[in-house]
Design a protein around this motif. Structure first.
Motif, PDB file in Angstrom:
ATOM      1  N   ASN A 255      44.282  41.669  42.693  1.00 38.49           N
ATOM      2  CA  ASN A 255      43.108  42.371  43.203  1.00 38.49           C
ATOM      3  C   ASN A 255      41.836  41.746  42.639  1.00 38.49           C
ATOM      4  O   ASN A 255      41.795  41.305  41.485  1.00 38.49           O
ATOM      5  N   LYS A 266      42.808  46.961  49.335  1.00 36.52           N
ATOM      6  CA  LYS A 266      43.986  46.475  48.625  1.00 36.52           C
ATOM      7  C   LYS A 266      44.203  47.203  47.296  1.00 36.52           C
ATOM      8  O   LYS A 266      45.339  47.516  46.930  1.00 36.52           O
ATOM      9  N   LEU A 267      43.130  47.476  46.564  1.00 36.68           N
ATOM     10  CA  LEU A 267      43.288  48.171  45.282  1.00 36.68           C
ATOM     11  C   LEU A 267      43.910  49.545  45.495  1.00 36.68           C
ATOM     12  O   LEU A 267      44.820  49.956  44.760  1.00 36.68           O
ATOM     13  N   SER A 279      44.098  41.936  38.050  1.00 37.50           N
ATOM     14  CA  SER A 279      42.787  42.127  38.669  1.00 37.50           C
ATOM     15  C   SER A 279      41.688  41.488  37.839  1.00 37.50           C
ATOM     16  O   SER A 279      41.766  41.469  36.604  1.00 37.50           O
TER      17      SER A 279
END
Length: 354
Positions: A255, A266-267, A279
């Motif tokens: 991410n 997406k997160l 991330s």
């Protein structure tokens, strides 16, 4: 208790919260009606993208809530002044400090709420009750309602039982063309795929290349990606069913802040799925901070990506810890009903402090 929702909403962005409202208040207690919201303007696409309002009526009390789903960190002043609580997906830390009625609600993603017949019914209902009261083309409502059925799926599919495949990574994202996206989003996603390749993992998916004249017009050197990411490109949309299935199977996911530095969908998807997430640092506020090593693995440079991928792929205990932590965070802070419950309780809390 009755809930009235402003029908002038962008359905694919509102779907997450509509599901939460249905779960908390019961679908039989919910209606769409533009009348209580006529002081809120919907004249432009910017207005349409801002989010949507709803009120909760309990005897003689009315609680007014606005949910701001905009990717940019913009406070819509008229909406803020109208509501009791302003739930916002993408606020900055400064905005959270400066606006007492604002509460960060975290990432979400578009979901499908109904069958084809139900989706068409939604679309007609929104147009008749809301679309005709705006200056916006009706095709916006039609497009976004149909998108929720064609390109999104029911929430239950994101939480289906699955097995993680070691030494396997699936990633699918678009190569964007804005300045932030080029210098940050695209670059870090590309470095993630290169690091996974270096670590010897099998990679599926890659980058969706936007092969259209208007993209090249806005970014003349966009074709450079054909060479830079030649091993990771695809030029047709992947099936959403495959996207969900393969993401669930991936040993690790990546991410990074997306368009306009926002929390991308997406997160929200990754936390909902309970994935081990690598991330880069987030640039927008959350309802509660994610913790490195507990529910996410943060990296601050491309050099750290390789080590993070290798650790999660080889250390099953650590991967399981991240997966359980991500799922727990989702269940506590991001599930549709949790967001709506928190916003509803915040109204009472705010009114007591007036």
């Amino acid at each position: 208790m009755q809930v009235i929702i402003d029908p002038r909403l962008r359905f694919n962005y509102a779907s997450w919260y509509l599901l939460g409202i249905y779960k908390v208040f019961g679908k039989q207690n919910i209606s769409f009606d533009v009348k209580p919201f006529t002081s809120i303007s919907y004249h432009s696409v910017r207005d349409y993208n801002s989010g949507f309002a709803f009120i909760v009526q309990n005897e003689d009390r009315v609680k007014k809530i606005f949910i701001d789903t905009e990717d940019q960190a913009i406070i819509f002043k008229d909406r803020y002044e109208w509501c009791d609580i302003y739930g916002m997906v993408n606020p900055t830390s400064q905005q959270v400090r400066d606006y007492p009625k604002l509460t960060a609600i975290g990432p979400q993603f578009g979901i499908s709420l109904a069958s084809w017949a139900g989706t068409i019914k939604y679309c007609i209902n929104l147009i008749l009750k809301g679309g005709i009261h705006t200056d916006l083309p009706l095709k916006l409502y039609i497009r976004d309602c149909l998108y929720s059925k064609i390109r999104r799926r029911p929430l239950r599919l994101y939480t289906q039982p699955h097995e993680v495949t070691k030494n396997y990574i699936f990633h699918a994202s678009t190569l964007w063309y804005g300045s932030h996206e080029v210098n940050y989003t695209n670059r870090f996603r590309g470095e993630f795929l290169k690091a996974a390749h270096k670590a010897g993992l099998k990679i599926e998916g890659g980058f969706y290349y936007l092969d259209t004249p208007d993209v090249v017009q806005q970014m003349p050197d966009y074709p450079k990606y054909k060479e830079e990411y030649k091993d990771f490109l695809y030029n047709k949309r992947l099936s959403m069913d495959d996207y969900i299935k393969k993401t669930l199977e991936s040993v690790v996911v990546f991410n990074t802040p997306s368009v306009c530095s926002c929390h991308g969908w997406k997160l929200g998807e990754y936390l909902c799925m309970g994935k081990a997430i690598i991330s880069t640092p987030l640039t927008r506020e959350l309802p509660f901070p994610l913790a490195h090593g507990e529910n996410i693995h943060f990296v601050s440079s491309t050099e750290e990506l390789y080590d993070a991928i290798v650790k999660i792929n080889t250390d099953e205990a650590y991967r399981n810890k991240l997966e359980k932590g991500a799922k727990h965070y989702y269940m506590q802070w991001l599930a549709p009903e949790k967001v709506i419950e928190r916003l509803f309780s915040k109204v009472t809390e705010h009114n007591k402090n007036k």
